[in-house]
Design a protein around this motif. Structure first.
Motif, mmCIF file in Angstrom:
data_model
loop_
_atom_site.group_PDB
_atom_site.id
_atom_site.type_symbol
_atom_site.label_atom_id
_atom_site.label_comp_id
_atom_site.label_asym_id
_atom_site.label_seq_id
_atom_site.Cartn_x
_atom_site.Cartn_y
_atom_site.Cartn_z
ATOM 1 N N PRO A 1 20.060 29.960 10.193
ATOM 2 C CA PRO A 1 19.094 30.803 10.434
ATOM 3 C C PRO A 1 17.877 30.969 9.382
ATOM 4 N N GLN A 2 18.297 30.516 8.225
ATOM 5 C CA GLN A 2 17.632 30.805 6.816
ATOM 6 C C GLN A 2 16.553 29.762 6.851
ATOM 7 N N SER A 3 16.726 28.603 7.036
ATOM 8 C CA SER A 3 15.984 27.275 7.030
ATOM 9 C C SER A 3 16.089 26.230 7.762
ATOM 10 N N GLY A 4 17.210 26.181 8.956
ATOM 11 C CA GLY A 4 17.494 25.184 9.821
ATOM 12 C C GLY A 4 16.297 24.741 10.706
ATOM 13 N N HIS A 5 15.517 25.595 10.893
ATOM 14 C CA HIS A 5 14.203 25.563 11.991
ATOM 15 C C HIS A 5 13.049 25.049 11.054
ATOM 16 N N LEU A 6 13.120 24.687 9.656
ATOM 17 C CA LEU A 6 11.853 24.416 9.009
ATOM 18 C C LEU A 6 11.505 22.807 9.133
ATOM 19 N N TRP A 7 12.611 22.168 9.046
ATOM 20 C CA TRP A 7 12.313 20.692 8.369
ATOM 21 C C TRP A 7 11.844 19.713 9.475
ATOM 22 N N GLY A 8 10.920 18.804 9.066
ATOM 23 C CA GLY A 8 10.438 17.705 9.789
ATOM 24 C C GLY A 8 10.603 16.486 9.023
ATOM 25 N N ASP A 9 10.382 15.228 9.683
ATOM 26 C CA ASP A 9 10.484 13.889 9.210
ATOM 27 C C ASP A 9 9.203 13.231 9.105
ATOM 28 N N ALA A 10 8.921 12.342 8.018
ATOM 29 C CA ALA A 10 7.779 11.845 7.834
ATOM 30 C C ALA A 10 7.721 10.847 6.533
ATOM 31 N N ALA A 11 6.700 9.881 6.444
ATOM 32 C CA ALA A 11 6.847 9.065 5.372
ATOM 33 C C ALA A 11 5.260 8.653 4.906
ATOM 34 N N VAL A 12 5.097 8.544 3.792
ATOM 35 C CA VAL A 12 3.589 8.051 3.331
ATOM 36 C C VAL A 12 3.884 7.060 2.283
ATOM 37 N N ALA A 13 2.746 6.075 2.118
ATOM 38 C CA ALA A 13 2.902 5.096 0.975
ATOM 39 C C ALA A 13 1.556 5.139 0.324
ATOM 40 N N LEU A 14 1.515 4.906 -1.035
ATOM 41 C CA LEU A 14 0.354 4.909 -1.693
ATOM 42 C C LEU A 14 0.295 3.616 -2.447
ATOM 43 N N LEU A 15 -0.774 2.768 -2.497
ATOM 44 C CA LEU A 15 -0.831 1.635 -3.274
ATOM 45 C C LEU A 15 -1.861 2.025 -4.549
ATOM 46 N N LEU A 16 -1.433 1.752 -5.704
ATOM 47 C CA LEU A 16 -2.546 2.186 -6.870
ATOM 48 C C LEU A 16 -2.607 1.087 -7.937
ATOM 49 N N SER A 17 -3.625 1.128 -8.614
ATOM 50 C CA SER A 17 -3.826 0.077 -9.574
ATOM 51 C C SER A 17 -4.589 0.831 -10.792
ATOM 52 N N LYS A 18 -4.605 0.187 -11.912
ATOM 53 C CA LYS A 18 -5.514 0.676 -12.921
ATOM 54 C C LYS A 18 -6.807 0.595 -12.937
ATOM 55 N N SER A 19 -7.459 -0.177 -12.016
ATOM 56 C CA SER A 19 -9.009 -0.577 -11.931
ATOM 57 C C SER A 19 -9.398 -0.381 -10.452
ATOM 58 N N ARG A 20 -10.689 0.132 -10.011
ATOM 59 C CA ARG A 20 -11.016 0.172 -8.849
ATOM 60 C C ARG A 20 -11.320 -1.461 -8.171
ATOM 61 N N TYR A 21 -10.736 -1.573 -6.823
ATOM 62 C CA TYR A 21 -11.022 -2.624 -6.260
ATOM 63 C C TYR A 21 -11.859 -2.766 -5.324
ATOM 64 N N LYS A 22 -12.243 -1.677 -4.634
ATOM 65 C CA LYS A 22 -13.483 -1.307 -3.750
ATOM 66 C C LYS A 22 -14.086 -0.082 -3.613
ATOM 67 N N ASP A 23 -15.158 0.019 -3.189
ATOM 68 C CA ASP A 23 -15.936 1.213 -3.135
ATOM 69 C C ASP A 23 -15.101 2.049 -2.238
ATOM 70 N N GLY A 24 -15.371 3.460 -2.622
ATOM 71 C CA GLY A 24 -14.514 4.389 -1.721
ATOM 72 C C GLY A 24 -13.264 4.603 -2.218
ATOM 73 N N GLU A 25 -12.658 4.043 -3.086
ATOM 74 C CA GLU A 25 -11.420 4.200 -3.519
ATOM 75 C C GLU A 25 -11.329 5.491 -4.250
ATOM 76 N N PRO A 26 -10.528 6.425 -3.794
ATOM 77 C CA PRO A 26 -10.349 7.710 -4.410
ATOM 78 C C PRO A 26 -9.742 7.391 -6.016
ATOM 79 N N GLU A 27 -10.091 8.181 -6.988
ATOM 80 C CA GLU A 27 -9.773 7.934 -8.402
ATOM 81 C C GLU A 27 -8.670 9.276 -8.625
ATOM 82 N N VAL A 28 -7.623 8.930 -9.382
ATOM 83 C CA VAL A 28 -6.756 10.147 -9.710
ATOM 84 C C VAL A 28 -7.287 10.604 -11.101
ATOM 85 N N LEU A 29 -7.879 11.558 -11.261
ATOM 86 C CA LEU A 29 -8.510 12.106 -12.310
ATOM 87 C C LEU A 29 -7.498 12.825 -13.198
#
Length: 314
Positions: A149-177
């Motif tokens: 009852p403390q935390s059994g009702h909290l959890w969900g499942d999901a996944a994300v993927a990020l591809l990153l590079s040292k330089s920008r490849y196309k307009d609109g790519e977010p920069e990690v400052l």
């Protein structure tokens, strides 16, 4: 450092609050009031952390500006691995035939993805890698004890993927400052606050109040650290995205920062706590809202304890 492509996967199965009444005695109203969760995502038969991670990568490949074989660093980040030897990073390397990449798994509870970003940044700065793939797949329901009852009702499942590079490849790519992370095992309940002991117990959150107070404090601290020296203030952030552990924690943080709720984005109501995938999952679901020049602050807190933040500019 730039984010070149992104992908995510959310299982279609949903578990509603009413389900828990006969499992751990909690009502829909009790759960909703204290957590903000209405439903949570759950893998279906035949799905697990690996299948979710692979589907997130497949989703990212739709917009990748180079060949996936060019990636030279793969990191799986998270705390719910199905296999601690043949890690998700190695499974992805094999699935997509990425022959010339380093592959490793890291974990720092719900801050794992932010820690992975900092590791990628370090590899880039040392010229040991130039293109990286981070996969964060949290199969929380594999480990959660629904009868708790403390935390059994909290959890969900999901996944994300990020591809990153040292330089920008196309307009609109977010920069990690900027990125900041911090181990906090010495504060509050520390490693006893939230833990996962695979052979003995599921995910256990023994002291929700301790988590609440420290998560609020250190997500704010991390956000302030990550904008330090960037020539902006908290009020210059177009949106703040926090780890999706509890809507009350997020609202408390916003109140202390004097930031209106409309400048925060959430998905905990739909998916529950999807762990270290959660904050970036929010970002990816809302990516069409962001305009050129927007600053986005992502801040996280994990059991153990740990914290971190990322500043992005679109």
């Amino acid at each position: 450092m730039y984010i070149n492509a992104t992908g995510y996967y959310i299982p279609t199965k949903r578990i509603y609050n009413d389900y828990f009444l006969n499992v751990n005695g909690l009502t829909n109203e009790w759960i909703l009031q204290r957590t903000g969760i209405e439903t949570r995502s759950k893998v279906d038969e035949g799905e697990d952390g690996v299948t979710m991670g692979i589907k997130a990568v497949e989703n990212a490949l739709k917009t990748i500006p180079y060949n996936i074989e060019d990636i030279d660093l793969i990191i799986s980040a998270g705390y719910t691995p199905i296999d601690t030897v043949g890690s998700l990073a190695h499974k992805v390397q094999r699935e997509f035939k990425i022959k010339n990449a380093k592959a490793l798994m890291i974990s720092s509870a719900c801050s794992s993805l932010v820690n992975a970003l900092e590791i990628v940044e370090t590899y880039f700065l040392s010229n040991k890698a130039s293109k990286a793939l981070i996969i964060c797949s949290e199969h929380n329901t594999y480990y959660s004890n629904e009868e708790d009852p403390q935390s059994g009702h909290l959890w969900g499942d999901a996944a994300v993927a990020l591809l990153l590079s040292k330089s920008r490849y196309k307009d609109g790519e977010p920069e990690v400052l900027n990125i900041t992370t911090q181990g906090l095992g010495h504060i509050g309940k520390g490693p006893d606050g939230v833990y996962l002991q695979p052979k003995d117990k599921g995910i256990v959150m023994q002291d929700g109040r301790d988590v609440f107070l420290n998560a609020t404090k250190y997500m704010i601290n991390s956000l302030n650290k990550v904008i330090e020296g960037q020539g902006i203030t908290i009020n210059d952030l177009s949106y703040i995205i926090a780890h999706q552990a509890n809507k009350r924690i997020i609202n408390s943080m916003l109140h202390l920062l004097e930031i209106p709720e409309e400048r925060s984005l959430i998905n905990i109501d739909k998916y529950g706590n999807t762990g270290s995938a959660s904050a970036f999952l929010v970002m990816l679901e809302n990516i069409d809202k962001f305009k050129s020049g927007d600053y986005i602050g992502i801040t996280v807190f994990g059991g153990g304890y740990s914290a971190g933040a990322v500043l992005l500019r679109f």
